[in-house]
Motif scaffolding. Sequence first.
Motif, PDB file in Angstrom:
ATOM      1  N   LYS A  13      35.957  40.611  41.598  1.00 51.66           N
ATOM      2  CA  LYS A  13      35.432  40.401  40.458  1.00 51.66           C
ATOM      3  C   LYS A  13      34.560  41.740  39.766  1.00 51.66           C
ATOM      4  O   LYS A  13      34.394  42.103  38.739  1.00 51.66           O
ATOM      5  CB  LYS A  13      34.224  39.428  40.731  1.00 51.66           C
ATOM      6  CG  LYS A  13      34.905  38.015  40.276  1.00 51.66           C
ATOM      7  CD  LYS A  13      34.196  36.636  40.216  1.00 51.66           C
ATOM      8  CE  LYS A  13      34.986  35.468  40.018  1.00 51.66           C
ATOM      9  NZ  LYS A  13      34.157  34.230  39.879  1.00 51.66           N
ATOM     10  N   ALA A  71      37.192  43.720  38.396  1.00 45.98           N
ATOM     11  CA  ALA A  71      37.583  43.254  37.039  1.00 45.98           C
ATOM     12  C   ALA A  71      36.310  43.569  35.982  1.00 45.98           C
ATOM     13  O   ALA A  71      36.688  43.336  34.809  1.00 45.98           O
ATOM     14  CB  ALA A  71      37.875  41.583  37.290  1.00 45.98           C
ATOM     15  N   LEU A  83      33.552  41.468  36.020  1.00 43.43           N
ATOM     16  CA  LEU A  83      32.926  40.289  36.030  1.00 43.43           C
ATOM     17  C   LEU A  83      31.832  40.226  36.491  1.00 43.43           C
ATOM     18  O   LEU A  83      30.847  39.386  36.345  1.00 43.43           O
ATOM     19  CB  LEU A  83      33.883  39.096  36.205  1.00 43.43           C
ATOM     20  CG  LEU A  83      35.373  38.733  35.475  1.00 43.43           C
ATOM     21  CD1 LEU A  83      36.274  37.881  36.205  1.00 43.43           C
ATOM     22  CD2 LEU A  83      34.976  38.366  33.883  1.00 43.43           C
ATOM     23  N   PHE A 138      44.028  38.881  35.755  1.00 39.06           N
ATOM     24  CA  PHE A 138      43.284  38.059  36.822  1.00 39.06           C
ATOM     25  C   PHE A 138      43.804  36.580  37.017  1.00 39.06           C
ATOM     26  O   PHE A 138      43.792  35.719  36.148  1.00 39.06           O
ATOM     27  CB  PHE A 138      41.841  38.126  36.506  1.00 39.06           C
ATOM     28  CG  PHE A 138      40.715  38.056  37.432  1.00 39.06           C
ATOM     29  CD1 PHE A 138      40.004  39.108  37.984  1.00 39.06           C
ATOM     30  CD2 PHE A 138      40.774  36.733  38.262  1.00 39.06           C
ATOM     31  CE1 PHE A 138      39.176  38.869  38.825  1.00 39.06           C
ATOM     32  CE2 PHE A 138      39.814  36.513  39.268  1.00 39.06           C
ATOM     33  CZ  PHE A 138      39.039  37.825  39.850  1.00 39.06           C
TER      34      PHE A 138
END
Lengths: 226, 278
Positions: free
Chosen positions: B46, B49, B51, B84
């Motif tokens: 994450k 990504a 996030l 993702f």
Amino acid sequence: MKIDWQPLLLSLELSLITTLLLLVIGIPLAYWLVYTKLRIKPLLESIISLPLVLPPSVLGFYLLISFSPNSFLGSLLEHHFDLRLVFSFEGLVIASLIYSLPFMVHPIQSGLQHLPSSLKEASYTLGKSERETLFKVLLPNIGTSLLTGIILTFAHTMGEFGVVLLIGGNIPGETKLASIAVYEEVESMNYSAANFYATVLLILSVVILTSMFWINRKLNKRFLFI
Amino acid sequence: MIELNVKKKLFFQENSMILDIELHIKKGSFTALYGKSGAGKTTLLKILAGLVKPDNGFIIHKGEVWNETDKKIFIKPQNRNIGFLFQDYALFPNMTVKENIQFGCEEKGDKDFIHQLLKVTLLSNMANKYPTILSGGQKQRVALARALARKPQLLLLDEPFSSLDTETKLNLYDELKRIHQLFGLTTILVSHSQEEVKKLCEKVVVIADGKIVMQGTPKEVFNEEMEVEGTILEITEKDNIQTAVIDVGVETIKNTLQKVHQLKTGDKIVIRKAADTR
């Protein structure tokens, strides 16, 4: 018996305006409450929830004081915007917005909270902005919560009494709502007219709530497995 | 292609842990982040990504800085051009299979590409169905097609097969390998299954307690004769044979014990793992 429909129409008008405005205010507010990490969040949440526990007359009393032309806020509004919020329809709208706020915010907040966070994250990784994610992914998937918020706000505003009586009084065509009309007819021993308003309000409430549960059941079937 | 060096403090219910990872990923490679749950693999994915934000460190993707805490650079996930895949698929229930995939496309009009995606993920006849009625394997294929819709260069997979049955898994492994090559992707897979890693990946990064403890090819990592140190978590005795559950950091293993050693729970022991011939 001559029936005056005006109080009922006025109640419907107030409920409709309040619900629409609260939808516009409630969605961003609920969204913000779900995702904010601010420490004052519990304080804000309790302020929003206050109308749930506060006697309506108490809320009405404070609104009356703060909107009165002698107060700072009241005189400011009157001098700069030519707006008087006591004993006027506009005042009822403002009071209803405050009074019914938790009924709109709570269902939406709870709906957003129960969505898996991966839905939001998936939308972000697909290049979509926060706004697009909210309108195209999050809100369409909390249909039942939105509907609950809309219906509860509408029904709750229809049933307002204490706040309205204190801040709006009983001016026909301006602040005399259906719930006030029931009270006034009883006061003047006019039981058949009171019964008419009461019956219409009762039937309306039953119809509104039944349709909410019925539609919610339909929607739930579709979104049962996320 | 990716240079990453990040640190982040992770909080759990009872304790906390420092995730501290330095990693290089080659273009076109298929890499596994392997370890037991709670080791920090998903958080690392994450962070890649966008996030989750790291406490400090940097991520450079193809010379472009995605994240550099010292200079306060942070590129949002929206602008990282990644695909993702979530453990719970994260399909949008309000959209059909096709709409889910379309939602990921940069331009709405890219019909040929959507058809190609539906075809390679064997979903053509389900295009107008809603995700709620699909099976687990079908849902994961929709999620894969949707993740590819943005034409990403980097595909991040967060335990995508963990809730699927063996047959579905085996089919998806082949599909995924084919798609990885077809689209020229660089793929990173979070997994706690040796079988999965051996089938799919050319490189394994073993993570335990937020640190990289080993990396290499699956053969080097899993098949080599090696010594591991562990702590006995539990000893059970049946028919005079003692079996111990041993925590070796990456995973827990079961082993029979020689009674003469008189070992007890909490003891630290060294196990010599024999060569795996599978």
